[in-house]
Design a protein around this motif. Structure first.
Motif, short mmCIF file in Angstrom:
data_model
loop_
_atom_site.label_atom_id
_atom_site.label_comp_id
_atom_site.label_asym_id
_atom_site.label_seq_id
_atom_site.Cartn_x
_atom_site.Cartn_y
_atom_site.Cartn_z
N SER A 74 0.84 -1.20 0.00
CA SER A 74 0.00 0.00 0.00
C SER A 74 0.87 1.23 0.00
O SER A 74 2.09 1.16 0.21
CB SER A 74 -0.92 0.01 1.23
OG SER A 74 -0.25 0.54 2.36
N SER A 75 0.24 2.38 -0.18
CA SER A 75 0.97 3.64 -0.13
C SER A 75 1.44 3.95 1.29
O SER A 75 2.27 4.84 1.48
CB SER A 75 0.07 4.78 -0.63
OG SER A 75 -1.14 4.83 0.13
N PHE A 158 -6.60 2.60 0.58
CA PHE A 158 -6.21 1.20 0.76
C PHE A 158 -7.42 0.27 0.64
O PHE A 158 -7.38 -0.74 -0.08
CB PHE A 158 -5.53 1.01 2.11
CG PHE A 158 -5.16 -0.43 2.40
CD1 PHE A 158 -4.18 -1.06 1.65
CD2 PHE A 158 -5.79 -1.13 3.41
CE1 PHE A 158 -3.84 -2.39 1.90
CE2 PHE A 158 -5.46 -2.46 3.67
CZ PHE A 158 -4.48 -3.08 2.92
N LEU A 159 -8.51 0.60 1.33
CA LEU A 159 -9.66 -0.30 1.40
C LEU A 159 -10.48 -0.33 0.13
O LEU A 159 -11.21 -1.30 -0.11
CB LEU A 159 -10.55 0.09 2.59
CG LEU A 159 -9.93 -0.11 3.97
CD1 LEU A 159 -10.81 0.51 5.05
CD2 LEU A 159 -9.70 -1.59 4.26
N THR A 160 -10.37 0.71 -0.69
CA THR A 160 -11.22 0.78 -1.89
C THR A 160 -10.43 0.66 -3.20
O THR A 160 -11.05 0.51 -4.25
CB THR A 160 -12.02 2.09 -1.91
OG1 THR A 160 -11.12 3.21 -1.95
CG2 THR A 160 -12.91 2.21 -0.69
N GLN A 161 -9.11 0.71 -3.13
CA GLN A 161 -8.31 0.58 -4.35
C GLN A 161 -7.25 -0.51 -4.21
O GLN A 161 -7.27 -1.52 -4.93
CB GLN A 161 -7.65 1.92 -4.70
CG GLN A 161 -8.64 3.04 -5.01
CD GLN A 161 -7.93 4.35 -5.32
OE1 GLN A 161 -6.83 4.38 -5.91
NE2 GLN A 161 -8.53 5.46 -4.94
N PHE A 166 -5.57 -6.23 -4.88
CA PHE A 166 -4.75 -7.35 -4.42
C PHE A 166 -5.59 -8.61 -4.26
O PHE A 166 -5.22 -9.69 -4.72
CB PHE A 166 -4.08 -6.97 -3.10
CG PHE A 166 -3.11 -7.99 -2.58
CD1 PHE A 166 -1.78 -7.96 -2.98
CD2 PHE A 166 -3.51 -8.97 -1.69
CE1 PHE A 166 -0.87 -8.89 -2.50
CE2 PHE A 166 -2.61 -9.92 -1.21
CZ PHE A 166 -1.29 -9.88 -1.62
N LEU A 167 -6.75 -8.49 -3.61
CA LEU A 167 -7.59 -9.66 -3.37
C LEU A 167 -8.20 -10.21 -4.65
O LEU A 167 -8.51 -11.40 -4.73
CB LEU A 167 -8.70 -9.30 -2.37
CG LEU A 167 -8.25 -9.01 -0.94
CD1 LEU A 167 -9.43 -8.56 -0.09
CD2 LEU A 167 -7.58 -10.24 -0.32
N GLY A 171 -9.15 -14.20 -6.48
CA GLY A 171 -10.50 -14.59 -6.86
C GLY A 171 -11.59 -13.92 -6.07
O GLY A 171 -12.76 -14.33 -6.14
N VAL A 172 -11.28 -12.87 -5.29
CA VAL A 172 -12.28 -12.13 -4.53
C VAL A 172 -12.82 -10.98 -5.38
O VAL A 172 -12.04 -10.20 -5.93
CB VAL A 172 -11.70 -11.59 -3.21
CG1 VAL A 172 -12.75 -10.79 -2.44
CG2 VAL A 172 -11.18 -12.75 -2.35
N SER A 173 -14.13 -10.87 -5.47
CA SER A 173 -14.75 -9.84 -6.31
C SER A 173 -14.43 -8.44 -5.80
O SER A 173 -14.34 -8.20 -4.59
CB SER A 173 -16.27 -10.04 -6.33
OG SER A 173 -16.90 -8.97 -6.99
#
Length: 346
Positions: A74-75, A158-161, A166-167, A171-173
Motif C-alpha cells: 500500500s501507499s 487502501f480499502l477501496t483501491q 490485491f484480493l 479470486g475475490v470480487s
C-alpha cells in the motif's frame, strides 16, 4: 513423392537416372530424429485430451474456508490483512473494520468475537484489515502532528483501491462486497459504502458515531483520539472542512439511498454481558455505558435524518447494552442474514 536417389525431371521425353546421392552424415540423421521427437512431444496433448487448466490467481496457503494472514502492499507500506476464505470458493467478501484502538498485530474481530465461527460455513470471504488506530479509515490531510507519526494515513485508498486489487488476484470480487464496523469503524463503514457504491452492496454500523458534526462531537473525538495513540483530529481534517463533512453520516445520508443497511446501538444500560468483578472492570463498564449512550444519541439523530429523507434501514436499537465486544458480536449475528442476502450468498 520422389524416390530418394532418382530425379523426375524430364529430358528429351524420358526419365533419366541421376547419380546416387551421397550418404548423409550420421550427425544430420541424428538431428532429424531429435526434431521428430520434439514435434511428437508438442503434438501429444492434442491426442491425450484437453490441456489442464492453470490457476488464474495465487493459490491459498490454506484450503477453502481456511484462515490466512496476508501482507498487502500500500501507499502506507505493507499492511497486514487477516482473511478467512469463503467456505466453497465464492467471490463475495465482508470487510470487518476495527474500533478506535485498533492494534497492529491483529484485528479484534478475530480474538474478541466469534465472527470467524459465525461465517465459517458461509460462502463469503472475511477481510479483516489490521491497524489504523484512530484513523476513521479515511485519507488524512497530513501525518498526525502530536505523536510523531511518519506517514499520512490513506485508509480509504487502501480499502477501496489497493486491497481490492490485491484480493482480486485471489479470486475475490471487487464489486460483491459488504462492510461492517463498530464505533469508529461503524461510521467509516457507512462512509466507504456511500462513496463506493460499485464496491459495497451492504453496510453495517454497530454503535457508530453517525452525527459527528453535532455540537461537542468534534471535541469528544479529539479527546478520544489523543487517548488512543495521541492522534490529532486536526491532522485528519480541518474543522467543518469538506473533508470533515464528507466523513459525517448525517451529512452524506442522501448517498445511502437504496443501499441495504443494518444500524444498531443501545442506551448503555448494563446487560447480560456486563459483570464487572474488579475496580478496573467497574471503571471500564462506566466508560462503556457513557460511550454507548453517546452512540445511541448519534444514531437516533441519524435515524431521524434518514426518515426525513425517506431512506429505509434495518435498525437494531436496544435498551440494554454497553460499548463492548460481546454486544457487537451479537449485533453481527443479527446483521448476518441481511449481509448474506445482499451478497447473494446462500
Amino acid at each position: 513423392m520422389a524416390v530418394q536417389g532418382a530425379s523426375s525431371c524430364p529430358q528429351n521425353g524420358s526419365t533419366r537416372k541421376s547419380p546416387a546421392s551421397p550418404r548423409r552424415p550420421r550427425r544430420a540423421r541424428g538431428w532429424r530424429r531429435v526434431l521428430a521427437a520434439a514435434v511428437a512431444v508438442v503434438a501429444l496433448p492434442a491426442f491425450a485430451g484437453p490441456a489442464l487448466a492453470l490457476p488464474t490467481h495465487p493459490l491459498h496457503r490454506t484450503p477453502e474456508g481456511g484462515f490466512e494472514e496476508l501482507m498487502v502492499p500500500s501507499s502506507m507500506g505493507p499492511i497486514k490483512v487477516q482473511v478467512q476464505w469463503a467456505r466453497h470458493g465464492g467471490d463475495a467478501a465482508l470487510y470487518l473494520l476495527d474500533g478506535l484502538r485498533a492494534r497492529d498485530d491483529f484485528n479484534a474481530w478475530t480474538v474478541d468475537t466469534n465472527a470467524l465461527q459465525q461465517f465459517a460455513e458461509d460462502n463469503v470471504t472475511l477481510v479483516l484489515p489490521v491497524g489504523g488506530q484512530s484513523s476513521f479509515y479515511t485519507d488524512w490531510r497530513a501525518p498526525s502532528s502530536t505523536n510523531g507519526q511518519k506517514l499520512t494515513y490513506r485508509w480509504e485508498t487502501f480499502l477501496t483501491q489497493e486491497l481490492p486489487a490485491f484480493l482480486e488476484g485471489y479470486g475475490v470480487s471487487r464489486t460483491n462486497n459488504a462492510v461492517a464496523g463498530l464505533s469508529m469503524g461503524g461510521s467509516a463503514a457507512l462512509a466507504l459504502a456511500a462513496y463506493h457504491r460499485d464496491q459495497f452492496k451492504h453496510a453495517s454500523s454497530f454503535s457508530g458515531y453517525l452525527n459527528i458534526s453535532a455540537p461537542g462531537m468534534r471535541e469528544a473525538i479529539r479527546i478520544a483520539m489523543l487517548d488512543a495513540g495521541r492522534f490529532n483530529v486536526d491532522s485528519m481534517a480541518w474543522p467543518w472542512s469538506p473533508a470533515w463533512l464528507r466523513m459525517d453520516p448525517f451529512v452524506f445520508a442522501p448517498q445511502l439511498r437504496n443501499l441495504p443497511l443494518y444500524i444498531s446501538a443501545a442506551w448503555g444500560v448494563p446487560g447480560a454481558h456486563d459483570n464487572p468483578n474488579s475496580a478496573v472492570g467497574i471503571f471500564n463498564t462506566v466508560n462503556a455505558v457513557a460511550l454507548e449512550a453517546l452512540s445511541m444519541v448519534n444514531t437516533i439523530s441519524f435515524m431521524a435524518r434518514m426518515n426525513q429523507l425517506g431512506i429505509g434501514a434495518h435498525y437494531g436499537l436496544q435498551v440494554k447494552g454497553t460499548h463492548s465486544w460481546a454486544y457487537w458480536q451479537d449485533q453481527l449475528a443479527a446483521a448476518r442474514p441481511d449481509i448474506l442476502a445482499a451478497l447473494g450468498v446462500s
